[in-house]
Design an enzyme around this catalytic site. Structure first.
Site, PDB file in Angstrom:
ATOM      1  N   ILE A 156      48.605  42.365  34.285  1.00 37.01           N
ATOM      2  CA  ILE A 156      47.280  42.763  34.742  1.00 37.01           C
ATOM      3  C   ILE A 156      46.195  41.960  34.010  1.00 37.01           C
ATOM      4  O   ILE A 156      46.059  42.040  32.783  1.00 37.01           O
ATOM      5  CB  ILE A 156      47.062  44.287  34.577  1.00 37.01           C
ATOM      6  CG1 ILE A 156      48.197  45.061  35.268  1.00 37.01           C
ATOM      7  CG2 ILE A 156      45.680  44.707  35.098  1.00 37.01           C
ATOM      8  CD1 ILE A 156      48.424  44.727  36.745  1.00 37.01           C
ATOM      9  N   ARG A 242      40.297  37.457  48.024  1.00 34.70           N
ATOM     10  CA  ARG A 242      41.068  36.204  48.153  1.00 34.70           C
ATOM     11  C   ARG A 242      40.205  34.948  48.331  1.00 34.70           C
ATOM     12  O   ARG A 242      40.558  33.899  47.780  1.00 34.70           O
ATOM     13  CB  ARG A 242      42.097  36.338  49.285  1.00 34.70           C
ATOM     14  CG  ARG A 242      43.310  37.114  48.806  1.00 34.70           C
ATOM     15  CD  ARG A 242      44.323  37.403  49.893  1.00 34.70           C
ATOM     16  NE  ARG A 242      45.474  38.091  49.314  1.00 34.70           N
ATOM     17  CZ  ARG A 242      46.326  38.843  49.993  1.00 34.70           C
ATOM     18  NH1 ARG A 242      46.160  39.019  51.299  1.00 34.70           N
ATOM     19  NH2 ARG A 242      47.340  39.417  49.398  1.00 34.70           N
ATOM     20  N   GLY A 340      48.674   7.840  32.002  1.00 33.62           N
ATOM     21  CA  GLY A 340      49.148   8.549  30.805  1.00 33.62           C
ATOM     22  C   GLY A 340      48.035   9.337  30.126  1.00 33.62           C
ATOM     23  O   GLY A 340      48.273  10.401  29.546  1.00 33.62           O
ATOM     24  N   GLU A 363      47.261  37.289  43.471  1.00 31.47           N
ATOM     25  CA  GLU A 363      46.625  37.932  44.646  1.00 31.47           C
ATOM     26  C   GLU A 363      47.416  37.623  45.928  1.00 31.47           C
ATOM     27  O   GLU A 363      46.840  37.464  47.006  1.00 31.47           O
ATOM     28  CB  GLU A 363      45.149  37.551  44.741  1.00 31.47           C
ATOM     29  CG  GLU A 363      44.385  38.117  43.552  1.00 31.47           C
ATOM     30  CD  GLU A 363      42.892  38.134  43.700  1.00 31.47           C
ATOM     31  OE1 GLU A 363      42.405  38.216  44.832  1.00 31.47           O
ATOM     32  OE2 GLU A 363      42.220  38.091  42.661  1.00 31.47           O
TER      33      GLU A 363
END
Ligand SMILES: Cc1cc2nc3c(=O)[nH]c(=O)nc-3n(C[C@H](O)[C@H](O)[C@H](O)COP(=O)(O)OP(=O)(O)OC[C@H]3O[C@@H](n4cnc5c(N)ncnc54)[C@H](O)[C@@H]3O)c2cc1C
Length: 386
Positions: A156, A242, A340, A363
Site C-alpha cells: 500500500i 488511472r 553507457g 492500479e
C-alpha cells in the site's frame, strides 16, 4: 503543442514545474538512494494548494477536476515518479470518500486532505488479491456500533505515512465481490498497525507497506456508502485515478527525452555531437511523437471525465495503458541514446527507467487494462447489434 489551458491550469503547471525543479530535482537521487519518503516536499505541495485541486471548494479544495490534477502529476513526474506517486496516491485514497462518502465524512476528512495536513492511502490489494481484486479476504464484521476489521493489505502506497486509509473489506463472504464494502480507518486506531516496508526497484521515494488489521474496531459510521458497495467504489476510484498514472508515464517520458537531448548535443563521437547522427534523431523523433500522442490522449480523457461522462472505464484504461507503455519505451530508448552514460547513476535516466516500470503494473497491470478495454468493446458491439 498548445493545449489551450486556462490561465488557472497554466498557473498549476508552472507552480508544479517550479516545485519540481527547486524542491524535487536537487534531492531526488538522495531520496532514491535512501528510499526516503519525501515528507518536506509533501508539505510544500500542501502549502501550495496542490493537494486539493480536485476537491470541491465547499470542502476546502480548489473545485477543479482530473485535468488539473494530471497537469500537476505530469510536472512532478518529469522530476521524480517516486514523489509523484506519493502525491497521486492521496487522490487515489480520497476518491472513495468523494465518490461514496456521506456529507459528514466529506466535512470531516476532505478539508484536512485538501490542505495537505492529512495524507491518504488506498488499501485494496492483498497477498491473494492482486489483479483479481474481487478475491479480497480482509473481513469487516458488524458488532454493535462498530465494525471489526481483520486481515492484511499488501503493497500500500503511503502506508505508515498516511493519516487516513480507505480500505476494501468483505462484509458478506457469501456474495463474493458484491459482499465487499469500503471503510475509512484512521492511523492510530487500536488494532491497526504497519507491517513489512518494501525495498523496491524504483519509485523509492514512495513508501510501500503492509497494513495489518487485528480486531481493529472502527465506528460503524466509517463505512463508505452501504454494505456491498465496496467493489463498485473501488472500480469507480480506479476509473478516476488511472489517467493520473498515464500522466506519470508522460511526465517521466518527457523528463527522459529532455535529458537525452541535452546529453546527445554535448557528447562528441566521430568528431560530431551524437545528435547529428540521423539514427539518433530518428529515435528522438519516435520518442517525442509517442509522448505527445500519450499527452493528448490523457488530456482528452480527463476533459471527458470532467464533463461528467458516466461510463469512463474504457477510455480511462486506454489512457493508462497507452501512456505507461510509452513511458517505459521512451525511458528505455533515452538510456540507449545516452549509451553507457545513461546506465550510470551520475545521470537521472537510469532512475527514470527503473521508476517507469511500476506504471505498467500498479492500479491494474496493463494486461488488466486490455481486459477492461476488451470487455467494453464486446459490450458496445452487443448493444450495437441489438
Ligand atoms: C509499488 C507498488 C505500489 C502499489 N500501491 C498500491 C496501493 O496503494 N493500493 C493498492 O491497493 N494496491 C497497490 N499496489 C498493488 C498493485 O495494484 C498490484 O500489484 C497490481 O494490481 C497487480 O497485482 P499483482 O501484483 O498481484 O499481480 P498478479 O495479479 O499476481 O499478476 C501476475 C501477472 O499475471 C497477469 N494477469 C493476472 N490476471 C490476469 C488476467 N485475468 N488476464 C491477463 N493477465 C493477467 C498480470 O498482468 C501479471 O502480469 C501496488 C503495487 C506495487 C508494486
Amino acid at each position: 503543442m498548445d493545449y489551450f489551458f486556462t490561465e488557472e491550469q497554466q498557473m498549476i503547471k508552472d507552480l508544479a514545474a517550479q516545485i519540481a525543479s527547486e524542491k524535487v530535482v536537487p534531492v531526488r537521487a538522495e531520496l532514491d538512494e535512501k528510499s526516503e519518503f519525501p515528507r518536506e516536499i509533501m508539505n510544500v505541495l500542501g502549502q501550495s494548494d496542490l493537494m486539493g485541486l480536485y476537491i470541491p471548494e465547499e470542502y476546502g479544495g480548489a473545485g477543479m477536476g482530473s485535468l488539473e490534477l494530471v497537469i500537476a502529476i505530469e510536472e512532478l513526474s518529469k522530476a521524480c515518479v517516486g514523489v509523484s506517486t506519493s502525491f497521486a496516491a492521496n487522490a487515489l485514497g480520497t476518491y472513495p470518500i468523494l465518490i461514496g462518502g456521506t456529507e459528514d465524512q466529506k466535512k470531516e476528512y476532505l478539508p484536512d486532505i485538501a490542505s495537505g495536513k492529512k495524507l491518504v492511502a488506498f488499501g485494496l490489494t492483498e497477498a491473494n488479491a492482486g489483479s483479481d481484486a474481487g478475491g479480497v479476504q480482509t473481513t469487516a464484521k458488524l458488532d454493535g456500533d462498530e465494525y471489526v476489521l481483520n486481515g492484511t493489505k499488501q503493497w500500500i502506497t503511503n502506508g505508515g505515512e498516511a493519516d487516513v486509509y480507505t480500505i476494501i473489506a468483505i462484509t458478506d463472504k457469501e456474495k463474493g465481490a458484491r459482499g465487499a464494502s469500503a471503510f475509512i480507518v484512521e492511523k492510530g486506531t487500536p488494532g491497526f498497525t504497519f507491517g513489512k516496508k518494501e525495498d523496491k526497484m524504483g519509485i523509492r521515494a514512495s513508501v510501500t507497506c503492509e497494513l495489518v488489521f487485528d480486531n481493529c474496531r472502527i465506528p460503524k459510521e466509517n463505512i463508505i456508502g452501504k454494505e456491498g458497495m465496496g467493489f463498485i467504489v473501488a472500480m469507480k476510484t480506479l476509473d478516476k485515478s488511472r489517467p493520473g498514472v498515464g500522466a506519470q508515464g508522460v511526465g517521466v517520458a518527457q523528463g527522459a527525452i529532455d535529458e537525452a537531448i541535452k546529453f546527445a548535443r554535448e557528447r562528441i563521437q566521430f568528431g560530431k555531437p551524437v545528435i547529428s547522427f540521423q539514427a539518433v534523431q530518428h529515435m528522438l523523433a519516435d520518442m517525442a511523437t509517442a509522448t505527445e500522442a500519450a499527452r493528448a490522449l490523457i488530456y482528452a480523457v480527463c476533459r471527458f471525465i470532467d464533463s461528467g461522462a458516466k461510463d469512463v472505464s474504457k477510455v480511462s484504461a486506454m489512457s493508462k495503458l497507452f501512456a505507461t507503455d510509452v513511458g517505459m519505451r521512451v525511458t528505455t530508448d533515452a538510456l540507449q541514446v545516452m549509451g553507457g552514460s545513461g546506465y550510470m547513476k551520475e545521470y537521472p535516466v537510469e532512475k527514470m527507467m527503473r521508476d517507469a516500470k511500476i506504471l505498467q503494473i500498479y492500479e491494474g497491470t496493463n494486461q488488466i487494462q486490455r481486459n477492461v478495454i476488451g470487455q467494453a468493446l464486446i459490450k458496445e458491439a452487443a448493444k450495437g447489434s441489438k
